[in-house]
Every structure is written in C-alpha cells, then in structure tokens.
Motif scaffolding. Structure first.
Motif, PDB file in Angstrom:
ATOM      1  N   ASP A  84       0.835  -1.190   0.000  1.00  0.00           N
ATOM      2  CA  ASP A  84       0.000   0.000   0.000  1.00  0.00           C
ATOM      3  C   ASP A  84       0.881   1.255   0.000  1.00  0.00           C
ATOM      4  N   VAL A  85       0.438   2.290  -0.688  1.00  0.00           N
ATOM      5  CA  VAL A  85       1.211   3.531  -0.795  1.00  0.00           C
ATOM      6  C   VAL A  85       1.390   4.170   0.582  1.00  0.00           C
ATOM      7  N   ARG A  86       0.357   4.102   1.416  1.00  0.00           N
ATOM      8  CA  ARG A  86       0.446   4.699   2.754  1.00  0.00           C
ATOM      9  C   ARG A  86       1.528   4.023   3.581  1.00  0.00           C
ATOM     10  N   THR A  87       1.636   2.701   3.445  1.00  0.00           N
ATOM     11  CA  THR A  87       2.665   1.966   4.167  1.00  0.00           C
ATOM     12  C   THR A  87       4.048   2.352   3.675  1.00  0.00           C
ATOM     13  N   THR A  88       4.191   2.503   2.365  1.00  0.00           N
ATOM     14  CA  THR A  88       5.472   2.904   1.792  1.00  0.00           C
ATOM     15  C   THR A  88       5.873   4.296   2.270  1.00  0.00           C
ATOM     16  N   ILE A  89       4.928   5.235   2.282  1.00  0.00           N
ATOM     17  CA  ILE A  89       5.212   6.594   2.755  1.00  0.00           C
ATOM     18  C   ILE A  89       5.595   6.574   4.225  1.00  0.00           C
ATOM     19  N   ALA A  90       4.873   5.785   5.033  1.00  0.00           N
ATOM     20  CA  ALA A  90       5.197   5.690   6.457  1.00  0.00           C
ATOM     21  C   ALA A  90       6.602   5.139   6.660  1.00  0.00           C
ATOM     22  N   THR A  91       6.988   4.156   5.864  1.00  0.00           N
ATOM     23  CA  THR A  91       8.328   3.584   5.966  1.00  0.00           C
ATOM     24  C   THR A  91       9.387   4.616   5.603  1.00  0.00           C
ATOM     25  N   ILE A  92       9.144   5.389   4.559  1.00  0.00           N
ATOM     26  CA  ILE A  92      10.094   6.425   4.130  1.00  0.00           C
ATOM     27  C   ILE A  92      10.237   7.489   5.209  1.00  0.00           C
ATOM     28  N   VAL A  93       9.117   7.934   5.784  1.00  0.00           N
ATOM     29  CA  VAL A  93       9.154   8.971   6.817  1.00  0.00           C
ATOM     30  C   VAL A  93       9.885   8.463   8.057  1.00  0.00           C
ATOM     31  N   ARG A  94       9.590   7.238   8.474  1.00  0.00           N
ATOM     32  CA  ARG A  94      10.264   6.689   9.663  1.00  0.00           C
ATOM     33  C   ARG A  94      11.760   6.530   9.424  1.00  0.00           C
ATOM     34  N   THR A  95      12.142   6.107   8.224  1.00  0.00           N
ATOM     35  CA  THR A  95      13.564   5.966   7.914  1.00  0.00           C
ATOM     36  C   THR A  95      14.254   7.334   7.940  1.00  0.00           C
ATOM     37  N   ALA A  96      13.621   8.336   7.342  1.00  0.00           N
ATOM     38  CA  ALA A  96      14.204   9.688   7.323  1.00  0.00           C
ATOM     39  C   ALA A  96      14.331  10.252   8.732  1.00  0.00           C
ATOM     40  N   LEU A  97      13.301  10.069   9.560  1.00  0.00           N
ATOM     41  CA  LEU A  97      13.367  10.575  10.927  1.00  0.00           C
ATOM     42  C   LEU A  97      14.405   9.815  11.750  1.00  0.00           C
ATOM     43  N   GLY A  98      14.560   8.533  11.499  1.00  0.00           N
ATOM     44  CA  GLY A  98      15.606   7.774  12.179  1.00  0.00           C
ATOM     45  C   GLY A  98      16.987   8.269  11.795  1.00  0.00           C
ATOM     46  N   PHE A  99      17.158   8.584  10.510  1.00  0.00           N
ATOM     47  CA  PHE A  99      18.424   9.134  10.037  1.00  0.00           C
ATOM     48  C   PHE A  99      18.702  10.486  10.689  1.00  0.00           C
ATOM     49  N   LEU A 100      17.687  11.340  10.777  1.00  0.00           N
ATOM     50  CA  LEU A 100      17.851  12.646  11.413  1.00  0.00           C
ATOM     51  C   LEU A 100      18.149  12.500  12.898  1.00  0.00           C
ATOM     52  N   GLY A 101      17.537  11.508  13.555  1.00  0.00           N
ATOM     53  CA  GLY A 101      17.832  11.252  14.957  1.00  0.00           C
ATOM     54  C   GLY A 101      19.283  10.842  15.159  1.00  0.00           C
ATOM     55  N   THR A 102      19.794  10.048  14.226  1.00  0.00           N
ATOM     56  CA  THR A 102      21.202   9.650  14.293  1.00  0.00           C
ATOM     57  C   THR A 102      22.109  10.861  14.138  1.00  0.00           C
ATOM     58  N   ILE A 103      21.775  11.757  13.230  1.00  0.00           N
ATOM     59  CA  ILE A 103      22.568  12.970  13.038  1.00  0.00           C
ATOM     60  C   ILE A 103      22.520  13.838  14.298  1.00  0.00           C
ATOM     61  N   ALA A 104      21.329  13.962  14.919  1.00  0.00           N
ATOM     62  CA  ALA A 104      21.215  14.744  16.155  1.00  0.00           C
ATOM     63  C   ALA A 104      22.070  14.126  17.254  1.00  0.00           C
ATOM     64  N   PHE A 105      22.095  12.797  17.346  1.00  0.00           N
ATOM     65  CA  PHE A 105      22.938  12.137  18.339  1.00  0.00           C
ATOM     66  C   PHE A 105      24.414  12.424  18.077  1.00  0.00           C
ATOM     67  N   LEU A 106      24.817  12.376  16.813  1.00  0.00           N
ATOM     68  CA  LEU A 106      26.217  12.651  16.491  1.00  0.00           C
ATOM     69  C   LEU A 106      26.603  14.087  16.817  1.00  0.00           C
ATOM     70  N   ILE A 107      25.693  15.029  16.582  1.00  0.00           N
ATOM     71  CA  ILE A 107      25.957  16.422  16.931  1.00  0.00           C
ATOM     72  C   ILE A 107      26.072  16.567  18.449  1.00  0.00           C
ATOM     73  N   PHE A 108      25.195  15.902  19.179  1.00  0.00           N
ATOM     74  CA  PHE A 108      25.244  15.929  20.639  1.00  0.00           C
ATOM     75  C   PHE A 108      26.558  15.327  21.143  1.00  0.00           C
ATOM     76  N   PHE A 109      26.976  14.226  20.517  1.00  0.00           N
ATOM     77  CA  PHE A 109      28.237  13.572  20.874  1.00  0.00           C
ATOM     78  C   PHE A 109      29.417  14.506  20.584  1.00  0.00           C
ATOM     79  N   TYR A 110      29.382  15.189  19.439  1.00  0.00           N
ATOM     80  CA  TYR A 110      30.437  16.133  19.071  1.00  0.00           C
ATOM     81  C   TYR A 110      30.499  17.282  20.077  1.00  0.00           C
TER      82      TYR A 110
END
Length: 133
Positions: free
Chosen positions: A49-75
């Motif tokens: 389903d398209v909605r499931t695909t969009i949800a997966t893309i959004v969750r992946t992008a937010l997870g990536f951004l969370g990782t970047i925020a953690f790296l900035i916090f670590f820095y």
C-alpha cells in the motif's frame, strides 16, 4: 546571483515540460494499463500500500535525522570535554548541544505528528471503517 536564479527557473520549467509532455500529447486518458503498471510485480514495483510505503520512508528519514542529532550531541560533548577550561570553547560546545537538543525535540514532535496523521489516514481510508453506504 541573478543568473543562477534564471538558470534554476529555466531548468525547472524545462523539467516540467519534459515530464508533463507525454500526458498532454496523448489523446487517451492515463490508466494503469497505458502507463505499464497494471501488474506492479511484472515491472519490479511493490504490491504494498502507498500509505505503508510513505510511512516507511518517513520513519527511515526521521531515524536518520535522529542519528545525526545524536552525532551532533556527541560532538558537542567531545568539544566540552576537550575545552580544557577555555570559556569560548565551552560556550561553543553549549551552543552545539542546545542546537542538538532543539533538533531532537523537533524530530520527536514530527515523528509523533506523522504517526498520528498516518494512523488517522489509514483508519479513514481502510475498508473496515466504512458503513456500507
């Protein structure tokens, strides 16, 4: 700077014309058969389903951004620990840390909002929620 804006505008216009030209030129309406996607599995597309695909893309992008925020916090923590008592470096580290905390708060809020919206869309458009009217 002005020539760069003109170039970007011209490129966007050209891309729009190239993308929309086949739809304008064809006299028949666009259907799944005319686009060659009547059987998504045959052309390598997913049956999900398209909605499931969009949800997966959004969750992946937010997870990536969370990782970047953690790296900035670590820095920022690394900057603070290696400041050696230098107040300028400590202040810089605090600015980085404040930015990371604000960014993480924005990421968490957007995750909550996205989850709410997608849940409501799935509930509103699923066949289980229809009354048969």
């Amino acid at each position: 700077m002005n020539s760069a804006k003109k170039f970007i505008t011209a490129a966007a216009l050209a891309l729009t014309l190239v993308v929309s030209a086949p739809a304008v030129v064809s006299a028949q309406p666009l259907t799944a058969d005319s686009l060659g996607i009547a059987q998504p599995g045959a052309v390598g597309l997913s049956n999900k389903d398209v909605r499931t695909t969009i949800a997966t893309i959004v969750r992946t992008a937010l997870g990536f951004l969370g990782t970047i925020a953690f790296l900035i916090f670590f820095y920022a923590g690394f900057l603070w620990m290696t400041a050696g008592g230098n107040t300028e470096k400590v202040e810089e580290a605090q600015k980085w840390m404040g930015g990371a905390v604000i960014g993480l708060a924005i990421i968490l809020l957007s995750y909550g909002l996205t989850t709410f919206v997608i849940t409501q869309l799935v509930g509103a458009t699923s066949s289980a929620g229809t009354t048969g009217v």
